[in-house]
Design an enzyme around this catalytic site. Structure first.
Site, short mmCIF file in Angstrom:
data_model
loop_
_atom_site.label_atom_id
_atom_site.label_comp_id
_atom_site.label_asym_id
_atom_site.label_seq_id
_atom_site.Cartn_x
_atom_site.Cartn_y
_atom_site.Cartn_z
N LEU A 163 8.75 -51.21 14.80
CA LEU A 163 7.51 -51.21 14.07
C LEU A 163 7.94 -50.71 12.71
O LEU A 163 8.66 -49.79 12.42
CB LEU A 163 6.59 -50.34 14.66
CG LEU A 163 6.03 -50.74 16.32
CD1 LEU A 163 5.17 -49.98 16.83
CD2 LEU A 163 5.91 -52.41 16.17
N LYS A 189 9.74 -48.80 19.67
CA LYS A 189 10.42 -47.78 18.31
C LYS A 189 9.54 -47.81 16.93
O LYS A 189 9.65 -48.85 16.49
CB LYS A 189 11.84 -48.38 18.14
CG LYS A 189 12.81 -47.63 17.38
CD LYS A 189 12.93 -48.01 16.04
CE LYS A 189 13.40 -47.12 14.96
NZ LYS A 189 12.37 -46.21 14.16
N SER A 243 11.17 -54.76 6.76
CA SER A 243 11.80 -55.40 5.59
C SER A 243 12.63 -56.64 5.89
O SER A 243 13.33 -56.67 7.15
CB SER A 243 12.37 -54.32 4.71
OG SER A 243 13.51 -53.87 5.60
N TYR A 253 22.80 -58.10 14.84
CA TYR A 253 23.01 -57.50 15.96
C TYR A 253 22.86 -58.28 17.32
O TYR A 253 23.62 -58.33 18.29
CB TYR A 253 21.80 -56.35 16.24
CG TYR A 253 21.70 -55.15 15.28
CD1 TYR A 253 22.86 -54.67 14.73
CD2 TYR A 253 20.46 -54.91 14.80
CE1 TYR A 253 22.59 -53.65 13.70
CE2 TYR A 253 20.33 -53.71 13.92
CZ TYR A 253 21.24 -53.25 13.47
OH TYR A 253 21.07 -52.19 12.67
N GLU A 265 8.81 -60.31 11.33
CA GLU A 265 7.83 -60.62 10.50
C GLU A 265 8.33 -59.53 9.49
O GLU A 265 8.33 -58.28 9.61
CB GLU A 265 6.61 -59.92 10.99
CG GLU A 265 5.92 -60.87 12.36
CD GLU A 265 5.54 -62.17 11.89
OE1 GLU A 265 5.56 -62.59 10.75
OE2 GLU A 265 5.47 -63.01 13.00
N CYS A 300 2.34 -56.29 3.92
CA CYS A 300 3.11 -57.26 3.72
C CYS A 300 2.83 -58.62 3.01
O CYS A 300 3.25 -59.35 2.08
CB CYS A 300 3.60 -57.67 5.13
SG CYS A 300 2.27 -58.02 6.17
N LYS A 350 10.98 -45.79 -5.86
CA LYS A 350 11.36 -47.31 -5.97
C LYS A 350 10.25 -47.84 -6.69
O LYS A 350 10.48 -48.72 -7.59
CB LYS A 350 11.46 -47.99 -4.68
CG LYS A 350 11.88 -49.31 -4.50
CD LYS A 350 12.02 -49.62 -2.99
CE LYS A 350 11.23 -51.07 -2.84
NZ LYS A 350 11.03 -51.57 -1.52
N GLU A 399 9.64 -57.68 -3.99
CA GLU A 399 8.49 -57.17 -3.17
C GLU A 399 8.40 -55.60 -3.75
O GLU A 399 9.40 -54.93 -3.44
CB GLU A 399 8.62 -57.41 -1.73
CG GLU A 399 7.67 -56.50 -0.99
CD GLU A 399 7.67 -56.69 0.62
OE1 GLU A 399 8.71 -56.20 1.12
OE2 GLU A 399 6.59 -56.87 1.30
P1 NAD Z 1 11.80 -51.13 7.37
O1 NAD Z 1 12.66 -52.57 7.37
O2 NAD Z 1 12.66 -50.12 6.35
O3 NAD Z 1 11.70 -50.64 8.97
C1 NAD Z 1 11.33 -51.02 9.88
C2 NAD Z 1 11.84 -50.58 11.03
O4 NAD Z 1 13.15 -50.99 11.19
C3 NAD Z 1 11.44 -48.96 11.37
O5 NAD Z 1 11.24 -48.84 12.68
C4 NAD Z 1 12.92 -48.49 11.15
O6 NAD Z 1 13.23 -47.32 11.74
C5 NAD Z 1 13.87 -49.73 11.59
N1 NAD Z 1 15.13 -49.70 10.87
C6 NAD Z 1 15.44 -49.35 9.46
N2 NAD Z 1 16.76 -49.41 9.55
C7 NAD Z 1 17.06 -50.06 10.65
C8 NAD Z 1 18.67 -50.52 10.84
N3 NAD Z 1 19.62 -50.37 9.99
N4 NAD Z 1 19.02 -50.88 11.95
C9 NAD Z 1 17.77 -51.22 13.00
N5 NAD Z 1 16.45 -50.73 12.73
C10 NAD Z 1 16.44 -50.20 11.42
O7 NAD Z 1 10.49 -51.47 7.04
P2 NAD Z 1 9.41 -50.51 6.50
O8 NAD Z 1 9.77 -49.84 4.99
O9 NAD Z 1 9.11 -49.69 7.58
O10 NAD Z 1 8.19 -51.59 6.09
C11 NAD Z 1 7.96 -52.30 5.19
C12 NAD Z 1 8.29 -53.63 5.25
O11 NAD Z 1 7.47 -54.17 6.32
C13 NAD Z 1 7.78 -54.26 4.03
O12 NAD Z 1 8.94 -55.34 3.65
C14 NAD Z 1 6.48 -55.06 4.52
O13 NAD Z 1 6.50 -56.52 3.75
C15 NAD Z 1 7.07 -55.62 5.99
N6 NAD Z 1 5.93 -55.67 6.89
C16 NAD Z 1 5.93 -56.88 7.25
C17 NAD Z 1 4.69 -57.28 8.04
C18 NAD Z 1 4.49 -58.99 8.44
O14 NAD Z 1 3.72 -58.73 9.37
N7 NAD Z 1 5.14 -60.06 7.94
C19 NAD Z 1 3.70 -56.45 8.34
C20 NAD Z 1 4.02 -54.98 7.88
C21 NAD Z 1 5.02 -54.92 7.05
#
Ligand code: NAD
Length: 496
Positions: A163, A189, A243, A253, A265, A300, A350, A399
């Site tokens: 998440l 998670k 992201s 993975y 998403e 998002c 950022k 973004e």
């Molecule tokens: P993120 O990608 O940094 O993290 C998301 C999740 O991935 C977290 O739980 C994080 O701990 C985990 N993660 C981070 N690095 C990882 C790795 N190396 N391996 C495995 N897991 C890892 O995203 P964020 O900063 O939490 O959220 C912001 C992003 O989410 C934005 O890009 C936003 O657009 C997107 N988002 C999309 C939607 C949608 O429905 N499309 C909704 C909400 C947010």
């Protein structure tokens, strides 16, 4: 039943630094290490969260697999699962103010939004999937006589929900409600920045009767816990929101491990188009501002690119600047605040970098553009509008996930659609026109998962939500589509 806390009690616990979120894993050793959790409101410590290891992921998967194999959750009838999820939802309703306050303090989201938008949407999601599950039928194929063939849906097995931090309770609901109600064993998670509401919601799930091994949580860092989940050989599916960059890692993975199903998403750079025949009234201006700045633009589907017909540009920009004056920025614990801080310093830095890049690339600052040094040690940035943004500028392409709206003028419908689609993302779009023929045509031409006409919306729980292009992969959240993605299809071929 634990007594619900009101928001003041949560805020007071945060002040004392005693809020905790930890692993909820059947049979696992307690976590030896914790991380300090700070609030972006003033950068103070509010408590700790577990800093789990790969071994914790292994233990959670072991329990989840055993649960799936012995059928304690999966083999309950749909009506029984429905009853338990409804009981869970009722408990969360009692605790709604507490859960809202946890998201407010953890993510810096305005308390009014958490109470009036996030929590109702979260509860609605659980209620909707609970109510849907005993109405999902299989199919009978039109085979030759002598054969009867059923096409049935079965749960996938062990599903992990990874998440983001921007809508903690709501994103939890979007994944957990459909995955769990289908009969899967679910491992959550949460983002390491926002684990508090997930922890509390799962505690309430246990009170409502969800078996502990059917719904577990592993708290920790993405590169440790997230990667261990992604690479695990006995997880059948990962449903990820976050992201695009990290989403890509989950595809790797999967390819490097057991080809687990992956649903992503991801991010967006969504356009809002204002045609020359749009009605520019108060309602429309509020919609444009909400698309651009709701949730500090940490959204998002944020409509971060405003494409406006040259003939309407000045009128619209004047109204947007005037309308923005009512958007109070400040401490999100106050009821009248609608814009809080950025989630953390790295993200704040950022966004500041994007402000500077926009200026250096030649965009014209219309309003905002400053960080709010007078607001203590939180990460506050003024809502900002740049005009004269061209398609080759960074602000048009990337973004930001922070309060910066990029304005670009156009002169024809064809140019507007071309600019709207000039993005590697395709999550959402909105446009404004009074011309029905144009509305239907433009809606079809725009490459995005959700297109809103004369308003800004992500749809609701009944409608699928997800992205075209690099905004998503493999499925959709919400609607009956989400149920589909948490099950697999079996053909049963009976020769009579
Ligand atoms: P993120 O990608 O940094 O993290 C998301 C999740 O991935 C977290 O739980 C994080 O701990 C985990 N993660 C981070 N690095 C990882 C790795 N190396 N391996 C495995 N897991 C890892 O995203 P964020 O900063 O939490 O959220 C912001 C992003 O989410 C934005 O890009 C936003 O657009 C997107 N988002 C999309 C939607 C949608 O429905 N499309 C909704 C909400 C947010």
């Amino acid at each position: 039943m634990t007594t619900p806390k009101n928001k003041e009690a949560v805020f007071s616990a945060a002040k004392q630094g005693v809020l905790y979120a930890g692993n909820l894993i059947v049979g696992a050793d307690p976590c030896q290490s914790t991380m300090t959790n700070t609030t972006p409101i003033d950068n103070s410590a509010i408590g700790t969260i577990d800093d789990a290891t790969e071994e914790h992921v292994n233990q959670a998967v072991k329990a989840a697999r055993a649960c799936f194999n012995n059928g304690t959750w999966k083999d309950k009838s749909p009506a029984q699962r429905k009853q338990i999820m409804q009981a869970w939802s009722a408990l969360m309703k009692k605790h709604a103010e507490e859960l809202a306050a946890l998201d407010c303090i953890d993510a810096g989201k305005p308390i009014s939004e958490c109470i009036n938008t996030d929590m109702p949407a979260t509860l609605d999601t659980f209620d909707w999937y609970a109510e849907a599950i005993d109405k999902v039928f299989g199919k009978v194929a039109p085979t030759d006589g002598g054969v009867v063939s059923w096409i049935v849906k079965e749960p996938i097995g062990v599903v992990a929900a990874v998440l983001p931090w921007n809508f903690p309770a709501q994103m939890f609901a979007w994944k957990v409600a459909p995955a769990l109600i289908m009969g899967n064993s679910v491992i959550v998670k949460p983002a390491e920045l926002t684990s508090l509401s997930a922890y509390r919601m799962i505690e309430l799930a246990y009170e409502a009767g969800v078996p502990k091994d059917a719904l577990q949580m592993v708290c920790g860092r993405g590169e440790v816990v997230g990667a261990a989940i992604g690479r695990h050989m006995d997880i059948d599916m990962v449903s990820f929101t976050g992201s695009t960059e990290v989403g890509r890692l989950f595809l790797q993975y999967s390819a490097q491990s057991n080809l687990k199903e992956i649903v992503l998403e991801c991010g967006g750079k969504s356009p809002q188009i204002v045609f020359e025949d749009a009605v520019i009234d108060e309602d429309m201006v509020n919609n444009v501002l909400s698309a651009a700045f709701w949730n500090m633009s940490e959204n998002c589907s944020c409509g971060s690119r405003l494409l406006v017909h040259s003939s309407k540009k000045q009128l619209l920009l004047d109204k947007l600047v005037a309308g923005l004056a009512a958007w109070k920025l400040g401490d999100p614990r106050q009821d009248d605040v609608v814009l809080g801080p950025m989630i953390e310093q790295a993200h704040f830095d950022k966004v500041v970098h994007y402000l500077e890049t926009a200026k250096s690339e030649g965009a014209s600052l219309l309003t905002g553009g400053k960080v709010c040094a007078d607001m203590g040690s939180g990460w506050y940035i003024e809502p900002t509008i740049f005009e004269n943004v061209t398609a080759d500028m960074t602000l048009f392409k990337e973004e930001v996930f922070g309060p910066i709206l990029a304005v670009t003028a156009f002169d024809s419908e064809e140019e507007a659609v071309r600019l709207a689609n000039d993005s590697s993302y395709g999550l959402a779009a909105s446009f404004y026109t009074q011309n029905l023929k144009r509305a239907l045509s433009v809606a079809r031409q725009i490459q995005a998962g959700t297109v809103s006409i004369n308003g800004f919306s992500e749809g609701d729980i009944t409608t699928p939500f997800g992205g075209y292009k690099q905004s998503g992969f493999g499925g959709r959240d919400n609607g009956l589509e989400a149920l589909e993605q948490y099950c697999q299809t079996k053909t049963i071929w009976a020769i009579c």
